[in-house]
Design an enzyme around this catalytic site. Structure first.
Site, mmCIF file in Angstrom:
data_model
loop_
_atom_site.group_PDB
_atom_site.id
_atom_site.type_symbol
_atom_site.label_atom_id
_atom_site.label_comp_id
_atom_site.label_asym_id
_atom_site.label_seq_id
_atom_site.Cartn_x
_atom_site.Cartn_y
_atom_site.Cartn_z
ATOM 1 N N ASP A 181 41.791 11.641 59.611
ATOM 2 C CA ASP A 181 41.429 13.015 59.962
ATOM 3 C C ASP A 181 39.914 13.122 59.995
ATOM 4 O O ASP A 181 39.287 13.188 58.941
ATOM 5 C CB ASP A 181 42.035 13.973 58.943
ATOM 6 N N GLU A 184 34.042 20.777 61.312
ATOM 7 C CA GLU A 184 35.382 21.362 61.504
ATOM 8 C C GLU A 184 36.018 21.685 60.171
ATOM 9 O O GLU A 184 36.630 22.731 59.997
ATOM 10 C CB GLU A 184 36.260 20.385 62.298
ATOM 11 N N GLU A 185 35.869 20.765 59.222
ATOM 12 C CA GLU A 185 36.592 20.874 57.950
ATOM 13 C C GLU A 185 36.126 22.055 57.096
ATOM 14 O O GLU A 185 36.769 22.404 56.122
ATOM 15 C CB GLU A 185 36.463 19.565 57.150
ATOM 16 N N HIS A 207 44.445 13.936 53.913
ATOM 17 C CA HIS A 207 43.393 14.269 52.940
ATOM 18 C C HIS A 207 43.532 13.481 51.642
ATOM 19 O O HIS A 207 43.201 13.961 50.562
ATOM 20 C CB HIS A 207 43.303 15.790 52.676
#
Ligand SMILES: [Zn+2]
Length: 345
Positions: free
Chosen positions: A172, A202-203, A313
């Site tokens: 990711d 983005e995160e 994650h």
């Protein structure tokens, strides 16, 4: 599967806001494939292929979750602040790379006694990120010379590629970046002006794609990301989001965007006609760059196309190679055929 490209993408540090190292890797990969490469003010990189037709933004985020050094104590142990969402239970006993004046391997440990001398009561407490510290295995004075508050910290584990699967931290969304670069390479011609936008931050709230989309002003937007393969023990089959091995995931909805139904149909049709394995997916919680792109200027029709990934994650994110290949093929065929799309209501 281009193992070299994959390994380079997953092994290069680049947490949200500190993407400088991954940005130079991405830039070097994009340059030979497109007519022009630009870097915007927040640091997102966009490669443009000018083949004429509608303006299509394909976005994959280069940033990953990680930590920033928050405090260095008198003994040289580091306390860290998370950047993005972690489950503290998955972090205990992991290795990290502290990107200080030079890269230092560190050990993540909860601030607690070894198990041998823990009381019954203490053993029951779940770890919290605030309780984790990093041991870089150096004397305190050296640590203080090499590390400063604000230095990035990333999960550190060698990527593994087997015949059937890949595993590494940070699939990711380096897998999304891999899909974008590989699809661009595989697409023979584009029926569109393709903007390959590799976004930052983005995160932490889709920040890079939001400003990129404003600048690029696309006619449609496609986020390339990973989704949750929940086909493992511990999840009810009724709560299944995506299944590893069932192909590219065509996103119908997540908590940041509802995919344009015309784009959902177009991707389904192309996948079926081209014989590409695919599945439909609804993600009840979590979003992608599509959520930011759709709100740019006067609005942009969007969709998310994902690779199903298990253990998202964590240090052991895992994807199956046939799913990755299917996603690359689907995006490549879409780029070639996007000119066929009728986008008026
Ligand atoms: Zn992502």
């Amino acid at each position: 599967m281009d193992v070299d490209l994959f390994s380079r993408l997953v092994a290069t540090p680049g947490i949200s806001g500190r993407e400088e190292r991954i940005r130079s890797v991405v830039r070097a990969e994009l340059e030979p494939m497109v007519d022009e490469v630009t870097v915007d003010r927040l640091g997102s990189v966009t490669g443009v292929r000018r083949d004429g037709g509608p303006r299509v933004m394909l976005a994959a985020h280069m940033d990953s979750i990680g930590f920033l050094v928050k405090h260095i104590d008198d003994d040289g142990f580091l306390r860290i602040s998370p950047v993005g969402g972690f489950d503290a239970r998955t972090l205990v006993a992991q290795r990290v790379l502290v990107c200080g004046r030079r890269d230092l391997v560190g050990l993540l440990s909860p601030a607690t006694k070894p198990v041998h001398i823990l009381s019954e009561e203490e053993r029951k407490k779940p770890p919290r990120i605030e309780d984790l510290f990093v041991d870089v295995m150096l004397p305190a004075d050296e640590v203080k010379q090499l590390v400063a508050v604000g230095d990035p910290v990333v999960l550190h584990r060698e990527p593994v590629v087997t015949e059937r699967a890949v595993t590494a931290p940070y699939l990711d969304d380096r897998l999304g970046v891999y899909v974008l670069l590989s699809a661009l390479r595989a697409a023979s011609r584009a029926g569109a002006e393709v903007y390959a936008a590799v976004s930052v931050q983005e995160e932490v709230g889709l920040r890079g794609a939001r400003v990129s989309a404003y600048g690029l002003d696309p006619d449609l937007g496609i986020a390339l990301d990973i989704t949750l393969a929940t086909d493992t023990p511990g999840t009810d089959p009724n709560e299944r989001i995506a299944t590893a091995g069932s192909g590219a995931a065509i996103g119908v909805m997540d908590s940041s965007s509802i995919s344009d139904p015309r784009l959902v149909d177009a991707f389904k049709r192309i996948a079926t006609e081209e014989g590409i394995a695919h599945q439909l997916e609804i993600l009840p919680r979590g979003g992608t760059d599509a959520g930011a792109i759709q709100m740019a200027r006067a609005g942009v029709p969007v969709i998310t196309i994902s690779v199903p990934v298990r253990y998202v994650h964590t240090a052991n994110e895992m994807a199956l190679i046939p799913d990755i290949d299917a996603t690359v093929a689907l995006v490549a065929r879409f780029i070639e055929r996007v000119g066929e799309l009728e986008l008026t209501w």
